[in-house]
Enzyme design. Structure first.
Site, PDB file in Angstrom:
ATOM      1  N   HIS A 225       9.778 -17.330   7.459  1.00  0.00           N
ATOM      2  CA  HIS A 225      10.646 -16.617   6.507  1.00  0.00           C
ATOM      3  C   HIS A 225       9.871 -15.597   5.690  1.00  0.00           C
ATOM      4  O   HIS A 225       8.780 -15.854   5.198  1.00  0.00           O
ATOM      5  CB  HIS A 225      11.442 -17.587   5.629  1.00  0.00           C
ATOM      6  CG  HIS A 225      10.646 -18.456   4.705  1.00  0.00           C
ATOM      7  ND1 HIS A 225      10.270 -18.053   3.434  1.00  0.00           N
ATOM      8  CD2 HIS A 225      10.197 -19.719   4.827  1.00  0.00           C
ATOM      9  CE1 HIS A 225       9.620 -19.032   2.825  1.00  0.00           C
ATOM     10  NE2 HIS A 225       9.557 -20.059   3.648  1.00  0.00           N
TER      11      HIS A 225
ATOM     12  N   ASP B 274       6.463 -22.885   9.028  1.00  0.00           N
ATOM     13  CA  ASP B 274       6.787 -22.861   7.595  1.00  0.00           C
ATOM     14  C   ASP B 274       6.179 -24.067   6.898  1.00  0.00           C
ATOM     15  O   ASP B 274       6.811 -24.705   6.062  1.00  0.00           O
ATOM     16  CB  ASP B 274       8.303 -22.828   7.388  1.00  0.00           C
ATOM     17  CG  ASP B 274       8.685 -22.650   5.909  1.00  0.00           C
ATOM     18  OD1 ASP B 274       7.820 -22.198   5.127  1.00  0.00           O
ATOM     19  OD2 ASP B 274       9.828 -22.976   5.550  1.00  0.00           O
TER      20      ASP B 274
ATOM     21  N   ASP C 237       3.429 -19.935   1.785  1.00  0.00           N
ATOM     22  CA  ASP C 237       4.876 -20.152   1.908  1.00  0.00           C
ATOM     23  C   ASP C 237       5.618 -18.837   1.719  1.00  0.00           C
ATOM     24  O   ASP C 237       6.031 -18.528   0.604  1.00  0.00           O
ATOM     25  CB  ASP C 237       5.335 -21.189   0.888  1.00  0.00           C
ATOM     26  CG  ASP C 237       6.776 -21.617   1.063  1.00  0.00           C
ATOM     27  OD1 ASP C 237       7.338 -21.389   2.158  1.00  0.00           O
ATOM     28  OD2 ASP C 237       7.341 -22.184   0.121  1.00  0.00           O
TER      29      ASP C 237
ATOM     30  N   GLU D 291      15.158 -17.936   3.175  1.00  0.00           N
ATOM     31  CA  GLU D 291      15.005 -19.368   3.417  1.00  0.00           C
ATOM     32  C   GLU D 291      14.921 -20.146   2.116  1.00  0.00           C
ATOM     33  O   GLU D 291      15.448 -21.257   2.003  1.00  0.00           O
ATOM     34  CB  GLU D 291      13.754 -19.631   4.270  1.00  0.00           C
ATOM     35  CG  GLU D 291      13.579 -21.073   4.721  1.00  0.00           C
ATOM     36  CD  GLU D 291      12.859 -21.968   3.713  1.00  0.00           C
ATOM     37  OE1 GLU D 291      12.925 -23.192   3.871  1.00  0.00           O
ATOM     38  OE2 GLU D 291      12.237 -21.437   2.766  1.00  0.00           O
ATOM     39  N   GLU D 292      14.250 -19.565   1.117  1.00  0.00           N
ATOM     40  CA  GLU D 292      13.934 -20.327  -0.094  1.00  0.00           C
ATOM     41  C   GLU D 292      15.167 -20.740  -0.898  1.00  0.00           C
ATOM     42  O   GLU D 292      15.196 -21.828  -1.470  1.00  0.00           O
ATOM     43  CB  GLU D 292      12.979 -19.531  -0.991  1.00  0.00           C
ATOM     44  CG  GLU D 292      11.583 -19.353  -0.433  1.00  0.00           C
ATOM     45  CD  GLU D 292      10.800 -20.650  -0.318  1.00  0.00           C
ATOM     46  OE1 GLU D 292      11.349 -21.730  -0.613  1.00  0.00           O
ATOM     47  OE2 GLU D 292       9.622 -20.583   0.074  1.00  0.00           O
TER      48      GLU D 292
END
Length: 477
Positions: A293, A367, A305, A339-340
């Site tokens: 992501h 991820d 991340d 995504e987060e």
């Protein structure tokens, strides 16, 4: 002394010979086709360790763009960056896939304090994603400490007018820190929903980490089905601050905690998934996707991340092109957006794939950070799970010993079907939650060699999936 030196030299020589013998034995145990695969996998590792690109791509992304929360200027810049880098690698086609994403902003830096025995203590704190702001002058109230959502529910009306402090730490006996995270994260996600229903003034949560430090960890929270008038401000405090506050509450159960934050949720914003592919040479209608992501939380640089996952995914395609490996099936690289705090990019990608009647046969997601490779988790039917596990003899020389059933990833998960084989890349997890969702998730925390070993590991399993994985008719080497 000379005898000792001679004995040591003989020991080292015998050990080296034994190691060579083991390598020869392992090689002899491979079929002729597996020997070809072993050679090609070694070529992928050699290439990345001598001419890898992922580390410099990551430097560029983190140092020149930085954080990339959905809807932000950084996210918009990262889309432009992603399209440019894919084109530079020379993928057959590159395009942007529109998607509307949530747009939450943090606002001014958060403040938290309390006083004990006349001494004011400042608390490292950060708002959780999708939380509302406190009133203009903040929230001040007594604190009730709990360890679980059930313990909070049991308080019932006693929560009214109080700040509820969720303080359940990671279970340090769990070797997988992701399992420890899974055992705690419900208090972050659902704490405000539970406590808001009973009239609490706010929620503070112990940060999701096994480290004891001063970095508060953000992350998504939810109000569930609460009416808007029951929404309460929610924030995380650092793990060390949580330990201190817990001890101070034993001294003074009536101490008052103050915090102030000015975050808000704006209207959804336009954004994009970035997509590129190498068209398959034999069955181009079959697609194997590899991705991570592009968005990140706003506190750091989004290095582990998920900057590492993004650059590793592209490096898979780079390694194929560099070594003239022509995939049988279409190899598609996707930089997913959001995504987060919503997985809108993943959902849109899957929806468009279904609408366009695309035929995915496999997927790989990175991820879990950029640390030392350990293996892969497999989400597949029984036949294809056994197929992937049969490759352990080819992958274990590179430290890839774990090939177990499990989840794949939030972004490729929506592609799940009976005959779609999904895989999650699993590096060592012990340091990941030192950085996850914090201001400490920066480029300098990523080791170049570990990152590149991860790229080659991913390229190796994609090479094998492309060669042996067929929809409905898996064939073993």
């Amino acid at each position: 002394m000379k005898k000792l030196i001679l004995l040591s030299s003989l020991t080292i020589l015998l050990f080296s010979c034994k190691q060579e013998q083991v390598k020869t034995t392992n090689s002899d145990a491979l079929s002729s086709e597996e020997k070809i695969d072993s050679t090609n996998i070694k070529t992928l590792f050699n290439a990345v360790l001598t001419d890898g690109k992922s580390y410099e791509w990551l430097r560029d992304l983190t140092q020149n763009i930085g954080s990339r929360l959905s809807g932000s200027e950084g996210a918009a810049k990262s889309v432009i960056w992603g399209e440019r880098i894919m084109r530079e690698v020379g993928l057959d086609s590159v395009w942007l896939q529109p998607v509307m994403v949530p747009h939450w902003v943090r606002g001014e830096k958060e403040i938290a304090t309390y006083t004990l025995n006349g001494i004011q203590k400042n608390v490292p704190i950060c708002a959780l994603g999708f939380s509302i702001a406190t009133p203009k002058y903040g929230v001040l109230a007594e604190v009730l400490e709990v360890k679980s959502l059930d313990e909070a529910r049991a308080l019932g009306s006693k929560m009214e007018g109080k700040i509820i402090f969720f303080n359940r730490p990671f279970d340090d006996t769990l070797i997988s820190t992701f399992s420890a995270y899974g055992g705690c994260v419900d208090q972050r996600v659902n704490g405000a929903e539970v406590c808001g229903a009973f009239g609490a003034k706010g929620v503070i949560v112990r940060s999701m980490t096994n480290s004891i430090d001063d970095f508060p960890h953000t992350g998504t929270m939810s109000y569930g089905d609460l009416p808007v008038d029951k929404y309460i401000p929610t924030a995380a405090i650092s793990s060390r601050a949580a330990n201190i506050l817990s001890a101070d509450l034993k001294q003074n159960p009536n101490l008052q905690f103050y915090f102030k934050q000015s975050c808000e949720t704006l209207p959804d914003a336009p954004s994009f998934n970035v997509v590129g592919e190498i068209r398959g040479s034999e069955t181009p209608e079959n697609i194997i996707v590899v991705g991570g992501h592009l968005d990140s939380w706003d506190l750091g640089e989004g290095a582990h991340d998920d900057g590492t996952g993004i650059v590793q995914s592209l490096e898979v395609a780079y390694l194929f092109k560099k070594n003239n490996i022509k995939p049988k099936n279409t190899l598609r690289v996707v930089f997913f957006m959001n995504e987060e705090n919503g997985t809108r990019g993943a959902k849109e990608y899957a929806a468009l794939s279904k609408m366009n009647k695309e035929k995915h046969i496999g997927g790989l997601e990175s991820d879990s950070g950029g640390h030392t490779p350990r293996g892969f988790s497999i989400d597949a039917n029984t036949v294809n799970t056994e197929l992937l596990q049969s490759w352990k003899k080819l992958l274990s020389p590179y430290g890839l010993h774990d090939l177990d059933k499990g989840g794949s990833g939030a972004d490729i998960g929506p592609l799940k079907e009976e005959n779609v084989t999904l895989v999650g890349y699993k590096p060592d997890s012990q340091r990941y939650f030192d950085y996850h969702h914090t201001s400490n998730d920066t480029f300098d925390k990523v080791n170049k060699r570990e990152l590149e070993l991860g790229s080659a590991s991913m390229a190796s399993i994609i090479y094998l999936m492309d060669k042996y994985l067929y929809r409905n008719t898996p064939v073993k080497p």
